[in-house]
Design a protein around this motif. Sequence first.
Motif, short mmCIF file in Angstrom:
data_model
loop_
_atom_site.label_atom_id
_atom_site.label_comp_id
_atom_site.label_asym_id
_atom_site.label_seq_id
_atom_site.Cartn_x
_atom_site.Cartn_y
_atom_site.Cartn_z
N SER A 33 0.89 -1.41 0.14
CA SER A 33 0.01 0.05 -0.10
C SER A 33 0.87 1.07 -0.12
O SER A 33 0.33 2.28 -0.36
N GLY A 34 1.96 1.18 0.58
CA GLY A 34 2.94 2.27 0.44
C GLY A 34 2.83 3.21 1.59
O GLY A 34 3.45 4.34 1.76
N GLU A 35 1.60 2.91 2.53
CA GLU A 35 1.25 3.56 3.48
C GLU A 35 2.15 3.59 4.69
O GLU A 35 2.00 4.30 5.67
N TYR A 36 3.12 2.67 4.98
CA TYR A 36 3.99 2.56 6.11
C TYR A 36 5.32 2.86 5.92
O TYR A 36 5.95 2.80 4.58
N ASP A 37 5.92 3.51 6.83
CA ASP A 37 7.20 4.05 6.63
C ASP A 37 8.13 3.01 6.77
O ASP A 37 9.40 2.75 6.22
N LYS A 38 8.00 2.06 7.61
CA LYS A 38 8.83 0.71 8.22
C LYS A 38 8.01 -0.50 8.43
O LYS A 38 6.93 -0.31 8.97
N ILE A 39 8.45 -1.39 7.83
CA ILE A 39 7.74 -2.69 8.34
C ILE A 39 9.03 -3.96 8.67
O ILE A 39 9.73 -4.13 8.12
N PHE A 40 8.48 -4.56 9.92
CA PHE A 40 9.30 -5.41 10.39
C PHE A 40 8.60 -6.81 10.45
O PHE A 40 7.53 -6.74 11.02
N ILE A 41 8.88 -7.83 9.82
CA ILE A 41 8.37 -8.99 10.04
C ILE A 41 9.32 -10.07 10.71
O ILE A 41 10.37 -10.29 10.15
N MET A 42 8.94 -10.54 11.79
CA MET A 42 9.93 -11.28 12.74
C MET A 42 9.56 -12.85 12.85
O MET A 42 8.30 -13.18 12.95
N ILE A 43 10.39 -13.58 12.73
CA ILE A 43 10.74 -15.19 12.82
C ILE A 43 10.66 -15.19 14.21
O ILE A 43 11.74 -14.96 14.84
N ALA A 44 9.82 -15.55 15.28
CA ALA A 44 9.77 -15.35 16.65
C ALA A 44 10.30 -16.74 17.02
O ALA A 44 9.56 -17.58 17.78
N ASP A 45 11.63 -16.99 16.77
CA ASP A 45 12.28 -18.31 17.32
C ASP A 45 12.32 -18.34 18.89
O ASP A 45 12.20 -19.17 19.49
N ALA A 46 12.90 -17.05 19.35
CA ALA A 46 13.09 -17.03 20.83
C ALA A 46 11.50 -17.31 21.58
O ALA A 46 11.43 -17.99 22.49
N GLN A 47 10.26 -16.76 21.06
CA GLN A 47 9.23 -17.29 21.55
C GLN A 47 8.80 -18.58 21.26
O GLN A 47 8.23 -19.25 22.30
N ALA A 48 9.25 -19.21 20.32
CA ALA A 48 8.90 -20.63 19.86
C ALA A 48 9.30 -21.42 20.89
O ALA A 48 9.12 -22.61 21.31
N LEU A 49 10.92 -21.04 21.40
CA LEU A 49 11.50 -21.89 22.39
C LEU A 49 10.81 -21.74 23.85
O LEU A 49 11.02 -22.66 24.28
N THR A 50 10.01 -20.73 24.08
CA THR A 50 9.35 -20.64 25.37
C THR A 50 8.53 -22.19 25.55
O THR A 50 8.23 -22.42 26.62
N ASP A 51 8.00 -22.70 24.62
CA ASP A 51 7.21 -24.05 24.90
C ASP A 51 7.80 -25.24 24.12
O ASP A 51 7.30 -26.12 23.93
N ASN A 52 9.13 -24.72 23.42
CA ASN A 52 9.73 -26.03 22.90
C ASN A 52 11.28 -25.98 23.24
O ASN A 52 12.31 -26.27 22.72
N ALA A 53 11.41 -25.54 24.46
CA ALA A 53 12.85 -26.03 25.12
C ALA A 53 13.82 -27.13 24.82
O ALA A 53 15.05 -26.98 24.67
N ASP A 54 13.00 -28.24 24.73
CA ASP A 54 13.59 -29.29 24.92
C ASP A 54 13.58 -29.67 23.12
O ASP A 54 14.18 -31.03 23.00
N ASN A 55 13.30 -28.88 22.46
CA ASN A 55 13.32 -29.43 21.11
C ASN A 55 13.64 -28.08 20.09
O ASN A 55 12.99 -27.81 18.98
N PRO A 56 14.94 -27.83 20.45
CA PRO A 56 15.54 -26.63 19.68
C PRO A 56 15.65 -26.86 18.10
O PRO A 56 15.37 -25.77 17.24
N GLU A 57 15.80 -28.19 17.98
CA GLU A 57 15.94 -28.46 16.22
C GLU A 57 14.80 -28.27 15.64
O GLU A 57 14.77 -27.80 14.37
N LYS A 58 13.66 -28.50 16.15
CA LYS A 58 12.48 -27.99 15.38
C LYS A 58 12.33 -26.62 14.76
O LYS A 58 11.97 -26.17 13.93
N VAL A 59 12.62 -25.68 16.10
CA VAL A 59 12.73 -24.45 15.74
C VAL A 59 13.70 -24.04 14.78
O VAL A 59 13.38 -23.25 13.64
N ARG A 60 14.89 -24.64 14.90
CA ARG A 60 15.99 -24.37 13.97
C ARG A 60 15.53 -24.60 12.27
O ARG A 60 16.03 -23.97 11.53
N GLN A 61 15.02 -26.03 12.41
CA GLN A 61 14.72 -26.47 10.95
C GLN A 61 13.41 -25.56 10.36
O GLN A 61 13.44 -25.32 9.26
#
Length: 376
Positions: A33-61
């Motif tokens: 749309s061109g209406e936004y000055d900045k756009i940030f799209i984040m892959i939330a891997d740290a948040q994914a680890l909050t309930d996958n602490a024992d499965n970092p490989e899943k997050v990594r893949q």
Amino acid sequence: MGKIILTGDRPTGRLHVGHYVGSLKRRVELQNSGEYDKIFIMIADAQALTDNADNPEKVRQNIIEVALDYLSCGLDPAKSTLFIQSQIQELAELSFYYMNLVTVSRLQRNPTVKAEIQMRNFETSIPVGFFTYPISQAADITAFKATTVPVGEDQLPMIEQCREIVRKFNFVYGDTLVEPEALIPQNEVCCRLPGTDGRAKMSKSLGNCIYLSDSADEVRTKVMSMFTDPNHLKITDPGSLEGNTVFTYLDAFSRPEHFERYLPEYANLDELKGHYQRGGLGDVKVKKFLNAIMQEELEPIRNRRKELERQIPDIYEILKKGSEVAREEAAATVAEVKAAMRINYFEDAALIAEQADRYAAGTENALSCKIKCDKG
Ligand code: TRP
């Protein structure tokens, strides 16, 4: 003040059509749309680890899977900064300070956290990181001074909690952070697209998702076996729309021009629904229509993904560059936050001079008494 978007997804699997209608499609429209000055799209891997602490490989893949899905949907690194959460250490730093502004009971009341704790059977063993992820999500949003957070409806309590943290911070330390607004889908069904089996949520473990990366055959098979009205046995039977997944998907995906193209005997979705309810319209015909629409929508995404799959190192490079840009932004905010909290000691010439004077005048004991007395 500019208009800034921040949003993201946990990399715990490939993205599906629920993500697409619930958020991704809109993000691409907002980006273009061109209406936004900045756009940030984040892959939330740290948040994914909050309930996958024992499965970092899943997050990594799954980081590359989510990145491929983003790019194939049309997110464009020339217009949007795509980055990986864990690479921005400033987010951890902000979370650490925000934790002092939130009570345990407020977190316990967060409806999304509550529901997720139940869903994961965490009741008696909630990881602290998971429990506090709304705080880290507030750090994600505020680090970029985001004004607009396009998310699914389930994320509204997160944005509300973020707004509270911003107000509290600004009240205690002075105006520093920006209060964001959530942007949820305009079309109600897009907020919660059910699984193909009719269950409320699409979930990998239930096997009821249509993925953006599914082949044409996989999409067709899934559509043709979708849950409909179990009492609609003969074509002539009247059919019900209640909980009828095929019609829910049509609500989300169909547009008037699809009728012209694939089902010209009906003017619009209401007419199709009317016929189904009266009886005389078979499930197969409706499913074939839905399949045609979904193929049309998903084919370009799938084709772009095939191309991108041949450029994996380039995609990591995009994420690396994006993470560098994001880090600079976040670092600028952390500097402001620390100044507001008056913990930027080495840039605080007044503080250093004041302490030197106190000692020079021999009043250091009087002052330390004053601090103790003030504290009560
Ligand atoms: N909680 C979001 C989800 O599960 C992901 C996310 C993390 C996010 N940080 C964010 C979304 C900040 C918006 C803004 O999908």
